[in-house]
Design a protein around this motif. Structure first.
Motif, mmCIF file in Angstrom:
data_model
loop_
_atom_site.group_PDB
_atom_site.id
_atom_site.type_symbol
_atom_site.label_atom_id
_atom_site.label_comp_id
_atom_site.label_asym_id
_atom_site.label_seq_id
_atom_site.Cartn_x
_atom_site.Cartn_y
_atom_site.Cartn_z
ATOM 1 N N ALA A 130 0.818 -1.214 0.000
ATOM 2 C CA ALA A 130 0.000 0.000 0.000
ATOM 3 C C ALA A 130 0.851 1.264 0.000
ATOM 4 N N ILE A 131 1.983 1.242 0.721
ATOM 5 C CA ILE A 131 2.748 2.486 0.895
ATOM 6 C C ILE A 131 3.911 2.609 -0.078
ATOM 7 N N ILE A 132 4.364 1.486 -0.673
ATOM 8 C CA ILE A 132 5.476 1.540 -1.619
ATOM 9 C C ILE A 132 4.916 1.454 -3.035
ATOM 10 N N PRO A 133 5.193 2.410 -3.884
ATOM 11 C CA PRO A 133 4.675 2.359 -5.267
ATOM 12 C C PRO A 133 5.230 1.149 -6.015
ATOM 13 N N ASP A 134 4.392 0.537 -6.831
ATOM 14 C CA ASP A 134 4.838 -0.596 -7.645
ATOM 15 C C ASP A 134 5.826 -0.126 -8.703
ATOM 16 N N HIS A 135 6.854 -0.925 -8.873
ATOM 17 C CA HIS A 135 7.810 -0.664 -9.943
ATOM 18 C C HIS A 135 7.168 -1.024 -11.283
ATOM 19 N N HIS A 136 7.388 -0.201 -12.302
ATOM 20 C CA HIS A 136 6.798 -0.466 -13.612
ATOM 21 C C HIS A 136 7.683 -1.471 -14.355
ATOM 22 N N ALA A 137 7.487 -2.730 -14.023
ATOM 23 C CA ALA A 137 8.298 -3.797 -14.622
ATOM 24 C C ALA A 137 7.646 -4.289 -15.905
ATOM 25 N N GLU A 138 8.457 -4.816 -16.777
ATOM 26 C CA GLU A 138 7.941 -5.405 -18.015
ATOM 27 C C GLU A 138 7.498 -6.834 -17.734
ATOM 28 N N ALA A 139 6.474 -6.939 -16.934
ATOM 29 C CA ALA A 139 5.968 -8.241 -16.522
ATOM 30 C C ALA A 139 4.601 -8.488 -17.152
ATOM 31 N N PHE A 140 4.199 -9.744 -17.148
ATOM 32 C CA PHE A 140 2.912 -10.145 -17.688
ATOM 33 C C PHE A 140 1.801 -9.506 -16.858
ATOM 34 N N SER A 141 0.953 -8.706 -17.483
ATOM 35 C CA SER A 141 -0.113 -7.998 -16.772
ATOM 36 C C SER A 141 -1.358 -7.934 -17.644
ATOM 37 N N PRO A 142 -2.159 -8.991 -17.671
ATOM 38 C CA PRO A 142 -3.345 -9.023 -18.529
ATOM 39 C C PRO A 142 -4.458 -8.134 -17.981
ATOM 40 N N PRO A 143 -5.355 -7.683 -18.825
ATOM 41 C CA PRO A 143 -6.468 -6.843 -18.371
ATOM 42 C C PRO A 143 -7.485 -7.654 -17.578
ATOM 43 N N ARG A 144 -8.178 -6.983 -16.678
ATOM 44 C CA ARG A 144 -9.247 -7.625 -15.904
ATOM 45 C C ARG A 144 -10.530 -7.550 -16.728
ATOM 46 N N LEU A 145 -11.134 -8.683 -16.989
ATOM 47 C CA LEU A 145 -12.334 -8.725 -17.829
ATOM 48 C C LEU A 145 -13.612 -8.501 -17.027
ATOM 49 N N ALA A 146 -13.610 -8.951 -15.766
ATOM 50 C CA ALA A 146 -14.815 -8.811 -14.942
ATOM 51 C C ALA A 146 -14.781 -7.496 -14.187
ATOM 52 N N PRO A 147 -15.925 -6.881 -13.952
ATOM 53 C CA PRO A 147 -15.968 -5.644 -13.165
ATOM 54 C C PRO A 147 -15.507 -5.895 -11.732
ATOM 55 N N SER A 148 -14.888 -4.889 -11.140
ATOM 56 C CA SER A 148 -14.320 -5.019 -9.800
ATOM 57 C C SER A 148 -15.153 -4.234 -8.810
ATOM 58 N N GLY A 149 -15.704 -4.939 -7.808
ATOM 59 C CA GLY A 149 -16.500 -4.296 -6.776
ATOM 60 C C GLY A 149 -15.661 -3.896 -5.575
ATOM 61 N N PHE A 150 -16.314 -3.403 -4.545
ATOM 62 C CA PHE A 150 -15.610 -2.950 -3.345
ATOM 63 C C PHE A 150 -14.877 -4.099 -2.668
ATOM 64 N N VAL A 151 -15.528 -5.247 -2.546
ATOM 65 C CA VAL A 151 -14.898 -6.397 -1.886
ATOM 66 C C VAL A 151 -13.697 -6.881 -2.692
ATOM 67 N N ASP A 152 -13.823 -6.857 -4.018
ATOM 68 C CA ASP A 152 -12.694 -7.246 -4.865
ATOM 69 C C ASP A 152 -11.505 -6.312 -4.645
ATOM 70 N N GLN A 153 -11.781 -5.016 -4.541
ATOM 71 C CA GLN A 153 -10.713 -4.045 -4.306
ATOM 72 C C GLN A 153 -10.073 -4.259 -2.941
ATOM 73 N N LEU A 154 -10.875 -4.656 -1.964
ATOM 74 C CA LEU A 154 -10.345 -4.952 -0.636
ATOM 75 C C LEU A 154 -9.423 -6.170 -0.678
ATOM 76 N N VAL A 155 -9.857 -7.216 -1.369
ATOM 77 C CA VAL A 155 -9.032 -8.424 -1.507
ATOM 78 C C VAL A 155 -7.728 -8.100 -2.226
ATOM 79 N N GLU A 156 -7.833 -7.291 -3.282
ATOM 80 C CA GLU A 156 -6.638 -6.904 -4.033
ATOM 81 C C GLU A 156 -5.687 -6.093 -3.160
ATOM 82 N N GLY A 157 -6.234 -5.219 -2.325
ATOM 83 C CA GLY A 157 -5.388 -4.426 -1.442
ATOM 84 C C GLY A 157 -4.685 -5.263 -0.387
#
Length: 496
Positions: free
Chosen positions: A34-61
């Motif tokens: 949460a406090i350290i910014p992610d490094h912009h690495a050239e890593a595999f990062s596919p798009p999210r196809l399903a909509p993200s709700g509040f609980v999903d954002q909490l799990v991701e956090g």
């Protein structure tokens, strides 16, 4: 999970380290993420196809730090299948386990997306796999080392593994360690079929599981040489050849089936599965090959082995390909574990030169005396495990991205934990003064009334200032990599 905690509570030994692993990993990784910014690495990062709700954002956090680098591949495969050519570098065992875990979360699918369920499944299952792997390593150590103290120290060191972040994140290391250590333990008990099955499943999790065939082959050769003087040599030779073939076939079958599946997807017309448009666009943007395009060159090889092609083209894996000046920092990261295994090999070989020259197969009149006089890491039974570790180190150091050596060895061989446990017992006087508690023997070979220390590693940490230099080096290495992995990996910094 309750069964594991029952075992741990009755043993009263792993909890003081296993519980910190849970709380002192998942909580800080969420904080650092949460406090350290992610490094912009050239890593595999596919798009999210399903909509993200509040609980999903909490799990991701809370758990998003566990989905970095290769973990994203495993999560993607579990969610969408093998759509891109480079996805086939990751074997299907762990994604299948994630899908099984996700089924248990089906009642929550109204609140959570499939991605969130997979992330929760990865965190929960890997914690369970880790605990079971620690128990399996402890059991294996008791069987091989014939020294409950060293087996206990090794299991506790596994709880503080330098590869800790990969045993907790969405990687296949924890599952592979569980299967490998369990298979080794079954083989030590003479249960060859069970051992072979577990080794075969491990091959379906990680490709280096193929190397484990050496354990089955060595065990069969030992049986052959021990029976030569009593039974028909020709019959025993034929039996040995059949057993060796069956071992190679059993462990190679998951690998072969996976390669055949890749061949059907990319080399046979009409077998490609539909791909959502955003993922097709990602393939176009990133130049990923999908099955609907032109047939890849490996389809026309005499032996169409996709795995070696992917490792070469996408990851530049090959003999000495990583030996470049700009990779010096990665070689430095791999140096501690390389020194550890090399030191273990030198110590063992210089102690048992004849045993090593005869590949651990020569039976002598002093064999029983040798076993009794050399317990712990220097036990004759350790030979095959040491050869396995040395082979992995040699291959990894010459042909792989060397920065993965820590997790490669830390999840594959018990030597990484047995040898430091041997050094601690041999060179740390403080261990002899730590409080002990009675415990029942863990194996039939254990003497009655054996006493096992209560949390000796924690005791050493509490008395850090008066520990021996060797103890400080060992625990300093384990804890430093534990913390660095937590800080760097979870923010897409170079810790893979």
């Amino acid at each position: 999970m309750s069964l594991v905690f029952f075992i741990l509570l009755n043993d009263n030994s792993f909890l003081p380290v296993a519980q910190p692993k849970f709380w002192f990993f998942f909580t800080p990784q969420a904080l650092f993420n949460a406090i350290i910014p992610d490094h912009h690495a050239e890593a595999f990062s596919p798009p999210r196809l399903a909509p993200s709700g509040f609980v999903d954002q909490l799990v991701e956090g809370l758990l998003g730090g566990l989905s970095r680098w290769d973990a994203e591949h495993f999560l993607f495969i579990a969610e969408h299948g093998y759509l891109y050519e480079h996805n086939f570098a990751f074997f299907p065992g762990f994604p299948l386990a994630l899908l099984v875990g996700t089924e248990l979360l089906r009642p929550l699918r109204g609140l959570l997306s499939l991605r969130s369920c997979l992330l929760i499944s990865a965190a929960s299952l890997n914690f369970l796999f880790f605990l079971l792997a620690a128990v399996a390593l402890h059991d294996l150590g008791c069987l091989v080392l014939h020294c409950p103290h060293q087996a206990f120290y090794a299991a506790l060191l596994f709880c503080l593994s330098p590869a800790n972040v990969f045993l907790a994140a969405g990687y296949s290391e924890a599952l592979f360690a569980l299967l490998t250590f369990s298979a080794m333990g079954q083989l030590e008990r003479g249960r060859v079929w069970t051992s072979g099955l577990l080794f075969a499943i491990a091959t379906g999790v990680r490709s280096n599981g193929l190397v484990n065939v050496g354990f089955l082959m060595h065990s069969q050769c030992q049986g052959f040489f021990s029976s030569l003087t009593m039974l028909n040599p020709l019959r025993q030779l034929l039996k040995l050849m059949a057993s060796l073939f069956l071992s190679v076939f059993t462990l190679g079958l998951p690998f072969a089936l996976f390669q055949y599946y890749a061949y059907t997807q990319f080399c046979l017309p009409g077998s490609a599965r539909p791909i959502p448009e955003p993922l097709v666009q990602l393939a176009v943007d990133k130049d990923y090959r999908i099955a609907e395009g032109n047939e890849p060159p490996w389809c026309f090889w005499d032996v169409p082995l996709m795995y070696s092609y992917i490792q070469d083209v996408y990851w530049n894996v090959g003999f000495l390909k990583y030996y470049e000046l700009r990779q010096v920092p990665n070689f430095l990261l791999a140096t501690p574990v390389a020194i550890l295994v090399a030191w273990a090999t030198w110590t063992y070989v210089t102690t048992h030169p004849w045993l090593c020259l005869t590949l651990g197969l020569q039976r002598s009149k002093n064999n029983k005396t040798l076993k009794k006089s050399n317990l712990g890491f220097l036990s004759p039974q350790v030979f095959v495990y040491l050869v396995h570790a040395a082979v992995l180190l040699l291959f990894g150091g010459l042909c792989m991205h060397v920065q993965v050596l820590t997790r490669f060895l830390g999840s594959s061989t018990p030597i990484v934990y047995w040898f430091p446990a041997h050094l601690l017992q041999d060179q740390e006087p403080l261990l002899r003064s730590l409080k002990t508690v009675p415990s029942k023997p863990l194996t039939e070979d254990s003497p009655p009334g054996q006493k096992v220390p209560r949390n000796p590693i924690m005791g050493l940490l509490y008395h850090w200032k008066i520990c021996s230099p060797v103890t400080r080096y060992i625990l300093g290495y384990f804890l430093t990599y534990w913390l660095l992995g937590l800080l760097l990996h979870c923010n897409f910094l170079p810790w893979t």
